[in-house]
Design an enzyme around this catalytic site. Structure first.
Site, mmCIF file in Angstrom:
data_model
loop_
_atom_site.group_PDB
_atom_site.id
_atom_site.type_symbol
_atom_site.label_atom_id
_atom_site.label_comp_id
_atom_site.label_asym_id
_atom_site.label_seq_id
_atom_site.Cartn_x
_atom_site.Cartn_y
_atom_site.Cartn_z
ATOM 1 C CE LYS A 152 26.683 -29.278 9.460
ATOM 2 N NZ LYS A 152 28.032 -29.750 9.088
ATOM 3 C CG HIS A 170 25.170 -34.733 10.516
ATOM 4 N ND1 HIS A 170 26.477 -34.450 10.865
ATOM 5 C CD2 HIS A 170 24.903 -34.020 9.404
ATOM 6 C CE1 HIS A 170 26.964 -33.588 9.982
ATOM 7 N NE2 HIS A 170 26.034 -33.318 9.079
ATOM 8 C CD GLU A 192 28.638 -31.817 11.999
ATOM 9 O OE1 GLU A 192 27.560 -31.301 12.349
ATOM 10 O OE2 GLU A 192 29.276 -31.432 10.990
ATOM 11 C CD GLU A 222 25.911 -34.707 5.286
ATOM 12 O OE1 GLU A 222 25.483 -33.661 4.789
ATOM 13 O OE2 GLU A 222 26.143 -34.835 6.506
ATOM 14 N N GLY A 233 32.452 -29.354 5.950
ATOM 15 C CA GLY A 233 33.013 -28.156 6.559
ATOM 16 C C GLY A 233 34.479 -27.922 6.240
ATOM 17 C CB SER A 247 32.611 -28.591 0.947
ATOM 18 O OG SER A 247 33.259 -28.655 2.205
#
Ligand code: 13P
Length: 251
Positions: free
Chosen positions: A11, A95, A97, A167, A173, A213
């Protein structure tokens, strides 16, 4: 037989100097480790430096994103071709994000993956539901929608050119991991969806990673599941002991 892949998504962490240190430390720790493919995805500016170091190690290089165009007036963008030129073998696409903070769309994911393939690299296509979807019992529906919106539209989908990465957004996270049962259910669903979109041979050979995680203490149980073929690791990939711990747990 699907080869386990453990990928580190660094990241927005580790400039060139720190990236070199980290990848060297991972590389040294891999001495004698066999049977698992290892990938690191540093930030763009660290790619050339990391590429030089990994020469002597069984580590592949990947990028975290790429442009959805091949060239032209797109200030700030980096093309798939350029990533290949600096040694990348993989590119992460879609992703959560990128979906969330940069409003990236299915149409751009299709273009990106096609460009990654055209440049001779593999795409890692990420998908997964948010916490509100899971609470509402809609996790499977979201996964189905995300996979079906992109995979059948690609110019080419093969187990060699594309890796899937489930994911769950609520596990990224947060320290909260999907239980192996939860993850296995979605991985199995994903494989069945791939079989429906293409065929069962393609589905059987396609690697599906889990991300969210993952750490040394939970990696073994997750990767032991029948349809989990490795991990896409964020936080724990920034520390060589933790990342190596996950790799060793996967063997
Ligand atoms: P964490 O391992 O930090 O939860 O991140 C997962 C991830 O987003 C990998 O792409």
């Amino acid at each position: 037989m699907r080869k386990t892949l453990i990928a580190g998504n660094w990241k927005l962490n580790k400039g060139p100097k720190e990236s070199v240190k980290l990848v060297r430390s991972i590389g040294m720790g891999l001495h004698g480790v066999d049977g698992c493919e290892v990938l690191v995805c540093p930030p763009y500016v660290s790619l050339p430096a990391v590429n030089e170091i990994i020469n002597g190690f069984p580590i592949a290089l990947g990028a975290q994103n790429c442009a959805d165009h091949c060239d032209g007036a797109y200030t700030g963008e980096i093309s798939a071709e350029m990533l290949s030129e600096v040694g990348c073998k993989y590119v992460i696409v879609a992703h959560s994000e990128r979906r969330e903070h940069y409003q990236e769309t299915d149409a751009s994911f299709i273009d990106k993956i096609n460009l990654v393939h055209a440049a001779g690299m593999r795409a890692i296509f990420c998908y997964g539901e948010k916490i509100e979807d899971r609470r509402a019992g809609r996790a499977e529906e979201i996964v189905r929608t995300q996979l079906q919106a992109v995979l059948p539209q690609l110019d080419s989908f093969t187990p060699e050119n594309t890796v899937l990465a489930y994911e769950p957004v609520w596990a990224i996270g947060t320290g909260e991991t999907a239980t192996p049962e939860m993850a296995q259910d979605i991985h199995n669903l994903s494989r069945n969806l791939v079989a429906g979109m293409f065929d069962s041979n393609i589905a059987e050979a396609t690697r599906i990673l889990y991300g969210g995680s993952m750490k040394p203490s939970n990696a073994k149980e997750l990767i032991a599941c029948a349809d989990i073929d490795g991990g896409l690791v964020g936080g724990a990939s920034l520390d060589s002991d933790n990342f190596l711990g996950i790799i060793k747990a996967a063997l």
